[in-house]
Design a protein around this motif. Structure first.
Motif, PDB file in Angstrom:
ATOM      1  N   TYR A 180       0.890  -1.099  -0.063  1.00  0.00           N
ATOM      2  CA  TYR A 180       0.021   0.197  -0.018  1.00  0.00           C
ATOM      3  C   TYR A 180       0.823   1.452  -0.065  1.00  0.00           C
ATOM      4  O   TYR A 180       0.521   2.264  -0.570  1.00  0.00           O
ATOM      5  CB  TYR A 180      -0.812  -0.109   1.226  1.00  0.00           C
ATOM      6  CG  TYR A 180      -1.978   1.250   1.324  1.00  0.00           C
ATOM      7  CD1 TYR A 180      -2.953   1.073   0.442  1.00  0.00           C
ATOM      8  CD2 TYR A 180      -1.835   1.869   1.956  1.00  0.00           C
ATOM      9  CE1 TYR A 180      -3.941   1.978   0.267  1.00  0.00           C
ATOM     10  CE2 TYR A 180      -2.776   3.321   2.009  1.00  0.00           C
ATOM     11  CZ  TYR A 180      -3.834   3.144   1.147  1.00  0.00           C
ATOM     12  OH  TYR A 180      -4.885   4.304   1.186  1.00  0.00           O
ATOM     13  N   GLU A 189       1.634  -7.806  -5.643  1.00  0.00           N
ATOM     14  CA  GLU A 189       2.300  -8.205  -4.582  1.00  0.00           C
ATOM     15  C   GLU A 189       3.354  -8.873  -5.074  1.00  0.00           C
ATOM     16  O   GLU A 189       4.350  -8.969  -4.401  1.00  0.00           O
ATOM     17  CB  GLU A 189       1.072  -9.367  -3.991  1.00  0.00           C
ATOM     18  CG  GLU A 189       0.319  -8.790  -2.930  1.00  0.00           C
ATOM     19  CD  GLU A 189      -0.398  -9.759  -1.954  1.00  0.00           C
ATOM     20  OE1 GLU A 189      -0.703 -10.810  -2.504  1.00  0.00           O
ATOM     21  OE2 GLU A 189      -0.613  -9.421  -0.717  1.00  0.00           O
ATOM     22  N   MET A 227       0.785  -5.604   8.592  1.00  0.00           N
ATOM     23  CA  MET A 227       1.139  -5.368   7.094  1.00  0.00           C
ATOM     24  C   MET A 227       1.374  -7.250   6.840  1.00  0.00           C
ATOM     25  O   MET A 227       2.557  -7.614   7.257  1.00  0.00           O
ATOM     26  CB  MET A 227       2.212  -4.777   6.594  1.00  0.00           C
ATOM     27  CG  MET A 227       2.046  -3.325   6.746  1.00  0.00           C
ATOM     28  SD  MET A 227       2.507  -2.731   8.233  1.00  0.00           S
ATOM     29  CE  MET A 227       4.173  -2.598   8.323  1.00  0.00           C
ATOM     30  N   THR A 228       0.758  -7.998   6.433  1.00  0.00           N
ATOM     31  CA  THR A 228       0.659  -9.356   6.059  1.00  0.00           C
ATOM     32  C   THR A 228       1.715  -9.467   4.973  1.00  0.00           C
ATOM     33  O   THR A 228       1.574  -8.728   3.944  1.00  0.00           O
ATOM     34  CB  THR A 228      -0.564 -10.044   5.745  1.00  0.00           C
ATOM     35  OG1 THR A 228      -1.062  -9.352   4.450  1.00  0.00           O
ATOM     36  CG2 THR A 228      -1.626 -10.005   6.897  1.00  0.00           C
ATOM     37  N   ARG A 352     -14.015  -4.792   5.207  1.00  0.00           N
ATOM     38  CA  ARG A 352     -13.994  -4.099   3.930  1.00  0.00           C
ATOM     39  C   ARG A 352     -15.282  -3.551   3.543  1.00  0.00           C
ATOM     40  O   ARG A 352     -15.189  -2.535   2.628  1.00  0.00           O
ATOM     41  CB  ARG A 352     -13.726  -5.499   2.837  1.00  0.00           C
ATOM     42  CG  ARG A 352     -12.178  -6.118   3.165  1.00  0.00           C
ATOM     43  CD  ARG A 352     -12.215  -6.983   1.848  1.00  0.00           C
ATOM     44  NE  ARG A 352     -12.736  -8.303   2.570  1.00  0.00           N
ATOM     45  CZ  ARG A 352     -11.951  -9.133   3.242  1.00  0.00           C
ATOM     46  NH1 ARG A 352     -10.617  -8.949   3.734  1.00  0.00           N
ATOM     47  NH2 ARG A 352     -12.419 -10.441   3.906  1.00  0.00           N
ATOM     48  N   GLU A 363      -7.275   1.371   3.262  1.00  0.00           N
ATOM     49  CA  GLU A 363      -6.966   0.097   3.085  1.00  0.00           C
ATOM     50  C   GLU A 363      -7.236  -0.587   4.380  1.00  0.00           C
ATOM     51  O   GLU A 363      -7.299  -0.269   5.421  1.00  0.00           O
ATOM     52  CB  GLU A 363      -5.382  -0.167   2.746  1.00  0.00           C
ATOM     53  CG  GLU A 363      -5.215  -1.552   2.206  1.00  0.00           C
ATOM     54  CD  GLU A 363      -3.767  -2.077   2.390  1.00  0.00           C
ATOM     55  OE1 GLU A 363      -3.360  -2.640   1.191  1.00  0.00           O
ATOM     56  OE2 GLU A 363      -2.892  -1.417   2.972  1.00  0.00           O
ATOM     57  N   ARG A 365      -6.500  -4.496   5.996  1.00  0.00           N
ATOM     58  CA  ARG A 365      -5.472  -5.622   5.777  1.00  0.00           C
ATOM     59  C   ARG A 365      -5.507  -6.496   7.210  1.00  0.00           C
ATOM     60  O   ARG A 365      -5.717  -5.793   7.996  1.00  0.00           O
ATOM     61  CB  ARG A 365      -3.972  -5.130   5.514  1.00  0.00           C
ATOM     62  CG  ARG A 365      -3.550  -4.211   6.281  1.00  0.00           C
ATOM     63  CD  ARG A 365      -2.205  -3.519   5.737  1.00  0.00           C
ATOM     64  NE  ARG A 365      -1.799  -2.661   6.756  1.00  0.00           N
ATOM     65  CZ  ARG A 365      -1.682  -1.171   6.494  1.00  0.00           C
ATOM     66  NH1 ARG A 365      -2.425  -0.906   5.544  1.00  0.00           N
ATOM     67  NH2 ARG A 365      -1.188  -0.512   7.468  1.00  0.00           N
ATOM     68  N   TRP A 371      -6.203  -6.880  12.538  1.00  0.00           N
ATOM     69  CA  TRP A 371      -6.479  -6.244  11.415  1.00  0.00           C
ATOM     70  C   TRP A 371      -6.133  -4.769  11.700  1.00  0.00           C
ATOM     71  O   TRP A 371      -6.184  -4.276  12.651  1.00  0.00           O
ATOM     72  CB  TRP A 371      -8.135  -6.214  11.135  1.00  0.00           C
ATOM     73  CG  TRP A 371      -8.494  -7.768  11.142  1.00  0.00           C
ATOM     74  CD1 TRP A 371      -8.993  -8.697  11.775  1.00  0.00           C
ATOM     75  CD2 TRP A 371      -8.532  -8.135   9.600  1.00  0.00           C
ATOM     76  NE1 TRP A 371      -9.142  -9.767  10.975  1.00  0.00           N
ATOM     77  CE2 TRP A 371      -9.195  -9.461   9.529  1.00  0.00           C
ATOM     78  CE3 TRP A 371      -8.755  -7.590   8.220  1.00  0.00           C
ATOM     79  CZ2 TRP A 371      -9.296 -10.425   8.646  1.00  0.00           C
ATOM     80  CZ3 TRP A 371      -8.886  -8.446   7.236  1.00  0.00           C
ATOM     81  CH2 TRP A 371      -9.205  -9.828   7.365  1.00  0.00           C
TER      82      TRP A 371
END
Length: 451
Positions: A180, A189, A227-228, A352, A363, A365, A371
Motif C-alpha cells: 500500500y 504483490e 502488514m501481512t 472491507r 485500506e 488488511r 486487522w
C-alpha cells in the motif's frame, strides 16, 4: 458484569496514580489515564459505570479475554503450592509450559528459554544469534517494534527508537514489503515481494554477509501496521539466511498464540525460523511471561558451552501455570479456530464493507483477530489522515475518531493514522458485531477530515 458506580473510589485511584505512577511512552503532565474498576471477557469498565468493548486486547495480549476463570484458578492453585522458585531448578509448571509451547512451535524449535516479556526475549534471541555465529550485525525492518530494552529498541524501526537511538553497533535497518505504501514502486504483490527480497539481498551484500548474525522480522508486523507479508517473502528471507549462514529470527510476541488464526503466524507461510520470540498471548498477559523458542542447531551451541544470560524470574511458576492453563483453555475452547473463523467470515468482510462506505478508510488488511484500517485524507492520493508520528493539533483527526469510539462504548487501538481491530481471540459473534457497529459510527467522524 458491571459493578455499581463508585466515583469516590475512582477519584482516589486517579489521584494516587497522578501522584506516584510514572507512565511509559508519555509526557507525564499531559496524560489523563482512565481509572479501571474491573474487567471480564471482552469488556472493562470504569468507576463511573461506563463499560467498554476492548478492541485492543490490552496491548494485544488478552487473547482469551479478561479474568478467564480456569486461568485465574490455575494461578491461585499454583500460588497455594509453590509461589516462586529459582530458575536453575526443574519445576512442574515450568516444565509443562515449555512442553506445551514446544508442541506447537514449527519445526524443531523445541527448547524454550523463558523471559519476563517480549523485549527480553528479543534481547536474548539476538545474543544467541551473535554467539552462535560469532558475527556482530543484526538486520531489522524500519516498520517494526521489538521492545524497549537496549538492543530491542535499537532493532525497532518506529519513532519510539529515536530518543534512545545511539546507533547501536551492529543494527542495520532495511525496508520490508508493504504494497500500500511501497518503497519499491511496486504495483502487485509479486513485484513487492521480488523487489523487497532484492533490496534485502543487496543490503546483505553491502553490509558483508560474513558480518551478519541475524535477520529479525515480525512474522506479521503488529504495532507498525499489521502488514501481512506477500506470498513467498518469508520463504525468500529464509533462503537468503540459509545461503549466507545467517540466523533467521521471527518475532511472534504479538502475532503468536492464536492472534492470526493459527497458533503461530509462521504457520500461515510455511516457514521455520531458527529462533522465535513470544510473550503476550502465551498466557493472555495474566502474569508477565515471554521466551525464545530455540532450534536444535542453536541449542547445541550451548550444549557444553554456557549460555551467558539469565533472569531471576525466568520461568516464574505463577506465569508458567498461567501459560499452561491458557494453552489448555485455547485448545479445549477452540480459541484459535474461533479467531480464524470470525476473522474470515465476519471481521474481514465487515471491515472491507466499511472501507467501501467510508472515504477515510484507505485500506483494510489482516487475518484472524489481527486487522488494521489505514485512515487517509484522500483515497486516491493515499495521504495519511494525520502525518507520520503526528502529535498535538496535527493529530486532531485521530483524536476525534478515538473520542467518538469511546463515546460509543468501544475502546480502540490507535497508532499514527491507523486503527487496529485486535479484540480477544475468543470474542463472540455478537460482541464483534457490537464493536463493528461502534467503529462504523466513529469512522463518520474521521470522514469529516477527508478531502
Amino acid at each position: 458484569m458491571t459493578p455499581q458506580p463508585n466515583p469516590q473510589v475512582g477519584a482516589a485511584v486517579k489521584a494516587a496514580d497522578r501522584a506516584h505512577v510514572f507512565h511509559s511512552w508519555s509526557a507525564q503532565e499531559l496524560i489523563d489515564p482512565l481509572a479501571v474498576a474491573g474487567a471480564d471477557g471482552s469488556y472493562f469498565w470504569d468507576y463511573d459505570g461506563n463499560r467498554y468493548l476492548d478492541f485492543t486486547s490490552g496491548l494485544v495480549f488478552t487473547n482469551i479475554g479478561y479474568q478467564h476463570p480456569k486461568v485465574v484458578a490455575a494461578i491461585q492453585e499454583q500460588a497455594a503450592s509453590l509461589t516462586t522458585f529459582a530458575p536453575a531448578f526443574a519445576v512442574e509448571a515450568r516444565s509443562e509450559a515449555a512442553r506445551l509451547i514446544a508442541e506447537r512451535t514449527p519445526g524443531d524449535l523445541d527448547k524454550i528459554f523463558f523471559t519476563n516479556g517480549g523485549a527480553e526475549a528479543v534481547e536474548n534471541a539476538t545474543r544467541m544469534a551473535r554467539l552462535h555465529t560469532g558475527r556482530p550485525k543484526v538486520l531489522s525492518a524500519y516498520r517494526s517494534y521489538h521492545g524497549a530494552t537496549s538492543t530491542a529498541i535499537n532493532l525497532t524501526g518506529d519513532p519510539r527508537r529515536w530518543p534512545s537511538d545511539q546507533g547501536a553497533a551492529g543494527v542495520v535497518h532495511f525496508w520490508a514489503p508493504f504494497l500500500y505504501r511501497s518503497p519499491f514502486y511496486a504495483e502487485t504483490e509479486q513485484q513487492e515481494c521480488e523487489r523487497a527480497l532484492q533490496h534485502l539481498e543487496d543490503t546483505i551484500a553491502f553490509e558483508g554477509p560474513a558480518t551478519i548474525a541475524a535477520v529479525i522480522l515480525e512474522t506479521v508486523p503488529g504495532t507498525a501496521g499489521i502488514m501481512t507479508p506477500p506470498p513467498g517473502y518469508l520463504q525468500g528471507v529464509r533462503e537468503l539466511c540459509d545461503r549466507h549462514g545467517i540466523v533467521f529470527i521471527l518475532d511472534e510476541v504479538m502475532a503468536g498464540f492464536g492472534r492470526t488464526g493459527k497458533w503461530f503466524a509462521a504457520d500461515h507461510y510455511d516457514v521455520v525460523p531458527d529462533l522465535m520470540t513470544f510473550a503476550k498471548g502465551v498466557n493472555s498477559g495474566y502474569v508477565p511471561l515471554g521466551g525464545v523458542a530455540i532450534s536444535g542447531a542453536i541449542a547445541d551451541t550451548f550444549g557444553k558451552r554456557p549460555y551467558p544470560g539469565g533472569l531471576t524470574y525466568s520461568g516464574h511458576p505463577l506465569a508458567c501455570a498461567a501459560a499452561v492453563a491458557t494453552i489448555n483453555v485455547m485448545a479445549e475452547e477452540r480459541v484459535v479456530e474461533n479467531a480464524a473463523h470470525l476473522g474470515e467470515t465476519l471481521i474481514g468482510p465487515a471491515l472491507r464493507e466499511l472501507a467501501e462506505r467510508h472515504p477515510s478508510v484507505g485500506e483494510v488488511r489482516g487475518l484472524g483477530m489481527f486487522w488494521a484500517l489505514e485512515l487517509v485524507k484522500n483515497k486516491e492520493t493515499r495521504e495519511p489522515l494525520t502525518p507520520y508520528n503526528a502529535a498535538g493539533e496535527a493529530n486532531a483527526p485521530m483524536a476525534a475518531f478515538g473520542a467518538a469510539a469511546k463515546k460509543n462504548g468501544l475502546w480502540p487501538f490507535i497508532n499514527m493514522n491507523r486503527t487496529h481491530v485486535v479484540p480477544p481471540c475468543n470474542i463472540t459473534e455478537a460482541e464483534a458485531k457490537e464493536g463493528l457497529a461502534a467503529l462504523d459510527e466513529a469512522l463518520t467522524v474521521a470522514d469529516g477530515y477527508t478531502a
